[in-house]
Scaffold this motif. Structure first.
Motif, PDB file in Angstrom:
ATOM      1  N   VAL A   5      20.646  11.969  55.227  1.00 24.26           N
ATOM      2  CA  VAL A   5      22.031  11.653  55.577  1.00 24.26           C
ATOM      3  C   VAL A   5      22.152  10.176  55.924  1.00 24.26           C
ATOM      4  O   VAL A   5      21.253   9.599  56.548  1.00 24.26           O
ATOM      5  CB  VAL A   5      22.521  12.543  56.735  1.00 24.26           C
ATOM      6  CG1 VAL A   5      21.627  12.404  57.961  1.00 24.26           C
ATOM      7  CG2 VAL A   5      23.977  12.230  57.108  1.00 24.26           C
ATOM      8  N   ILE A   6      23.237   9.570  55.456  1.00 25.14           N
ATOM      9  CA  ILE A   6      23.551   8.177  55.765  1.00 25.14           C
ATOM     10  C   ILE A   6      24.847   8.145  56.569  1.00 25.14           C
ATOM     11  O   ILE A   6      25.830   8.802  56.200  1.00 25.14           O
ATOM     12  CB  ILE A   6      23.747   7.349  54.479  1.00 25.14           C
ATOM     13  CG1 ILE A   6      22.432   7.251  53.689  1.00 25.14           C
ATOM     14  CG2 ILE A   6      24.267   5.943  54.800  1.00 25.14           C
ATOM     15  CD1 ILE A   6      22.601   6.603  52.318  1.00 25.14           C
ATOM     16  N   ASN A   7      24.846   7.391  57.669  1.00 25.17           N
ATOM     17  CA  ASN A   7      26.060   7.157  58.430  1.00 25.17           C
ATOM     18  C   ASN A   7      26.566   5.748  58.148  1.00 25.17           C
ATOM     19  O   ASN A   7      25.816   4.780  58.278  1.00 25.17           O
ATOM     20  CB  ASN A   7      25.788   7.311  59.928  1.00 25.17           C
ATOM     21  CG  ASN A   7      27.023   7.014  60.751  1.00 25.17           C
ATOM     22  OD1 ASN A   7      27.920   7.839  60.852  1.00 25.17           O
ATOM     23  ND2 ASN A   7      27.068   5.827  61.337  1.00 25.17           N
ATOM     24  N   LEU A   8      27.831   5.641  57.755  1.00 24.89           N
ATOM     25  CA  LEU A   8      28.446   4.336  57.507  1.00 24.89           C
ATOM     26  C   LEU A   8      29.630   4.170  58.460  1.00 24.89           C
ATOM     27  O   LEU A   8      30.763   4.542  58.146  1.00 24.89           O
ATOM     28  CB  LEU A   8      28.912   4.217  56.057  1.00 24.89           C
ATOM     29  CG  LEU A   8      27.822   4.181  54.979  1.00 24.89           C
ATOM     30  CD1 LEU A   8      28.443   4.145  53.591  1.00 24.89           C
ATOM     31  CD2 LEU A   8      26.885   3.001  55.175  1.00 24.89           C
ATOM     32  N   SER A   9      29.347   3.624  59.640  1.00 21.08           N
ATOM     33  CA  SER A   9      30.411   3.331  60.604  1.00 21.08           C
ATOM     34  C   SER A   9      30.924   1.923  60.328  1.00 21.08           C
ATOM     35  O   SER A   9      30.701   0.987  61.099  1.00 21.08           O
ATOM     36  CB  SER A   9      29.872   3.455  62.035  1.00 21.08           C
ATOM     37  OG  SER A   9      29.629   4.802  62.365  1.00 21.08           O
ATOM     38  N   LEU A  10      31.608   1.795  59.219  1.00 19.71           N
ATOM     39  CA  LEU A  10      32.117   0.494  58.766  1.00 19.71           C
ATOM     40  C   LEU A  10      33.210   0.731  57.737  1.00 19.71           C
ATOM     41  O   LEU A  10      33.441   1.868  57.306  1.00 19.71           O
ATOM     42  CB  LEU A  10      30.979  -0.338  58.159  1.00 19.71           C
ATOM     43  CG  LEU A  10      30.097   0.313  57.095  1.00 19.71           C
ATOM     44  CD1 LEU A  10      30.759   0.273  55.721  1.00 19.71           C
ATOM     45  CD2 LEU A  10      28.734  -0.357  57.029  1.00 19.71           C
ATOM     46  N   GLY A  11      33.873  -0.333  57.365  1.00 16.61           N
ATOM     47  CA  GLY A  11      34.899  -0.196  56.343  1.00 16.61           C
ATOM     48  C   GLY A  11      35.739  -1.450  56.214  1.00 16.61           C
ATOM     49  O   GLY A  11      35.690  -2.344  57.059  1.00 16.61           O
ATOM     50  N   HIS A  12      36.510  -1.531  55.141  1.00 11.73           N
ATOM     51  CA  HIS A  12      37.426  -2.643  54.913  1.00 11.73           C
ATOM     52  C   HIS A  12      38.665  -2.091  54.218  1.00 11.73           C
ATOM     53  O   HIS A  12      38.629  -0.979  53.662  1.00 11.73           O
ATOM     54  CB  HIS A  12      36.766  -3.728  54.060  1.00 11.73           C
ATOM     55  CG  HIS A  12      36.391  -3.308  52.676  1.00 11.73           C
ATOM     56  ND1 HIS A  12      37.318  -3.188  51.662  1.00 11.73           N
ATOM     57  CD2 HIS A  12      35.200  -2.955  52.134  1.00 11.73           C
ATOM     58  CE1 HIS A  12      36.709  -2.800  50.543  1.00 11.73           C
ATOM     59  NE2 HIS A  12      35.423  -2.648  50.803  1.00 11.73           N
ATOM     60  N   GLY A 150      25.430  13.544  63.208  1.00 11.64           N
ATOM     61  CA  GLY A 150      24.529  14.381  63.992  1.00 11.64           C
ATOM     62  C   GLY A 150      24.686  15.850  63.665  1.00 11.64           C
ATOM     63  O   GLY A 150      23.702  16.595  63.570  1.00 11.64           O
ATOM     64  N   VAL A 151      25.934  16.291  63.463  1.00 14.59           N
ATOM     65  CA  VAL A 151      26.183  17.685  63.084  1.00 14.59           C
ATOM     66  C   VAL A 151      25.562  17.987  61.720  1.00 14.59           C
ATOM     67  O   VAL A 151      24.941  19.036  61.518  1.00 14.59           O
ATOM     68  CB  VAL A 151      27.696  17.990  63.080  1.00 14.59           C
ATOM     69  CG1 VAL A 151      27.975  19.374  62.487  1.00 14.59           C
ATOM     70  CG2 VAL A 151      28.270  17.905  64.485  1.00 14.59           C
ATOM     71  N   VAL A 152      25.713  17.047  60.781  1.00 14.96           N
ATOM     72  CA  VAL A 152      25.113  17.236  59.450  1.00 14.96           C
ATOM     73  C   VAL A 152      23.601  17.390  59.558  1.00 14.96           C
ATOM     74  O   VAL A 152      23.009  18.263  58.907  1.00 14.96           O
ATOM     75  CB  VAL A 152      25.469  16.038  58.539  1.00 14.96           C
ATOM     76  CG1 VAL A 152      24.612  16.049  57.268  1.00 14.96           C
ATOM     77  CG2 VAL A 152      26.947  16.078  58.173  1.00 14.96           C
ATOM     78  N   ALA A 153      22.962  16.573  60.381  1.00  9.36           N
ATOM     79  CA  ALA A 153      21.508  16.668  60.556  1.00  9.36           C
ATOM     80  C   ALA A 153      21.117  18.035  61.105  1.00  9.36           C
ATOM     81  O   ALA A 153      20.127  18.643  60.661  1.00  9.36           O
ATOM     82  CB  ALA A 153      21.021  15.560  61.486  1.00  9.36           C
ATOM     83  N   LEU A 154      21.884  18.552  62.057  1.00  7.33           N
ATOM     84  CA  LEU A 154      21.594  19.870  62.625  1.00  7.33           C
ATOM     85  C   LEU A 154      21.823  20.982  61.604  1.00  7.33           C
ATOM     86  O   LEU A 154      21.097  21.984  61.593  1.00  7.33           O
ATOM     87  CB  LEU A 154      22.469  20.103  63.860  1.00  7.33           C
ATOM     88  CG  LEU A 154      22.152  19.240  65.081  1.00  7.33           C
ATOM     89  CD1 LEU A 154      23.195  19.470  66.167  1.00  7.33           C
ATOM     90  CD2 LEU A 154      20.756  19.545  65.614  1.00  7.33           C
ATOM     91  N   VAL A 155      22.836  20.803  60.753  1.00 10.48           N
ATOM     92  CA  VAL A 155      23.102  21.777  59.686  1.00 10.48           C
ATOM     93  C   VAL A 155      21.912  21.867  58.732  1.00 10.48           C
ATOM     94  O   VAL A 155      21.443  22.959  58.388  1.00 10.48           O
ATOM     95  CB  VAL A 155      24.392  21.397  58.929  1.00 10.48           C
ATOM     96  CG1 VAL A 155      24.472  22.116  57.573  1.00 10.48           C
ATOM     97  CG2 VAL A 155      25.617  21.723  59.766  1.00 10.48           C
ATOM     98  N   LEU A 156      21.403  20.708  58.314  1.00  9.77           N
ATOM     99  CA  LEU A 156      20.251  20.697  57.404  1.00  9.77           C
ATOM    100  C   LEU A 156      19.020  21.289  58.075  1.00  9.77           C
ATOM    101  O   LEU A 156      18.276  22.074  57.461  1.00  9.77           O
ATOM    102  CB  LEU A 156      19.975  19.265  56.960  1.00  9.77           C
ATOM    103  CG  LEU A 156      21.003  18.651  56.008  1.00  9.77           C
ATOM    104  CD1 LEU A 156      20.793  17.147  55.892  1.00  9.77           C
ATOM    105  CD2 LEU A 156      20.926  19.307  54.639  1.00  9.77           C
ATOM    106  N   GLU A 157      18.802  20.949  59.330  1.00  9.52           N
ATOM    107  CA  GLU A 157      17.647  21.477  60.059  1.00  9.52           C
ATOM    108  C   GLU A 157      17.732  22.988  60.204  1.00  9.52           C
ATOM    109  O   GLU A 157      16.745  23.706  59.995  1.00  9.52           O
ATOM    110  CB  GLU A 157      17.569  20.824  61.438  1.00  9.52           C
ATOM    111  CG  GLU A 157      16.399  21.307  62.284  1.00  9.52           C
ATOM    112  CD  GLU A 157      16.407  20.670  63.655  1.00  9.52           C
ATOM    113  OE1 GLU A 157      15.400  20.034  64.010  1.00  9.52           O
ATOM    114  OE2 GLU A 157      17.424  20.798  64.371  1.00  9.52           O
TER     115      GLU A 157
END
Length: 222
Positions: A5-12, A150-157
């Motif tokens: 999983v990649i988190n992208l807390s950014l944008g334009h 974080g939720v996605v990581a727990l889902v995969l786990e």
């Protein structure tokens, strides 16, 4: 490298259709490669001049169709969900140019406390955000995106623990689990927010983990 999983807390601001946006295309390529990508929706939910709620505020690459685009929810610092609201600053859809329905979900993103060392640049620039010597309190869809990741990581786990011999959930299946289990939020009048404000609702970590743990990936399609 085993990246799930990649988190992208950014944008334009969106300046061109998604099909031509290099950042959007990079997100789509990552998803095709089997990586779930979570992106912040943006903090353009209100008109800076009038203070009124507005549309078309989603940032790039939050307009990537395959991304899980996260808006922000305000939990009012309570443990119940009935008083949770979509944050006023959270960007609403649809997306510019393509009119995609975004965000996909919202997640807690108001006054979240996390690591913020006192000597960091952020702590120096925003002294009011500091909480003690090692923490800080910040608001934004960037925080909501981190919670969703974080939720996605727990889902995969959870799914891999159940399906130790089967294949992993696909990226689209993970997105479906997160969206399906989200809980609908309502405004102060009791009316549900529309899908362009909250997506399918506020992320539900417990529900998403329980659903993921019940999916048998070794079964054939259908």
């Amino acid at each position: 490298f085993g990246i799930d999983v990649i988190n992208l807390s950014l944008g334009h601001p969106i300046m061109e259709p998604a099909s031509r946006d290099p950042l959007v295309q990079a997100v789509e390529a990552a998803v095709r490669a089997g990586i779930v990508v979570v992106v912040s929706a943006g903090n353009n939910g209100t008109n800076p001049d009038t203070g009124k709620i507005g549309s078309f505020g989603i940032n790039s690459p939050g307009n990537a169709p395959s991304a899980i685009t996260a808006g922000a929810a305000d939990t009012q610092h309570t443990i119940v969900r009935r008083d949770d609201r979509v944050a006023y600053f959270s960007s609403r859809g649809p997306t510019w140019y393509d009119a995609y329905a975004k965000p996909d979900v919202v997640a807690p993103g108001v006054s979240l406390v996390s690591d913020l060392p006192s000597r960091s640049t952020l702590a120096q620039q925003l002294p009011g955000a500091r909480v003690g010597s090692y923490f800080g309190s910040l608001s934004g869809t960037s925080m909501a995106s981190g919670v969703t990741t974080g939720v996605v990581a727990l889902v995969l786990e959870a799914n891999r623990s159940y399906n130790y011999a089967g294949p992993s959930l696909t990226t689209n299946a993970v997105k479906a689990v997160v969206e399906y289990t989200a809980t609908t939020l309502s405004d102060d009048s009791g009316s549900p927010y529309d899908a362009l404000a909250q997506g399918t609702g506020e992320v539900n970590g417990d529900g998403a983990v329980r659903l993921a743990a019940s999916i048998d990936t070794s079964m054939p399609v259908g």
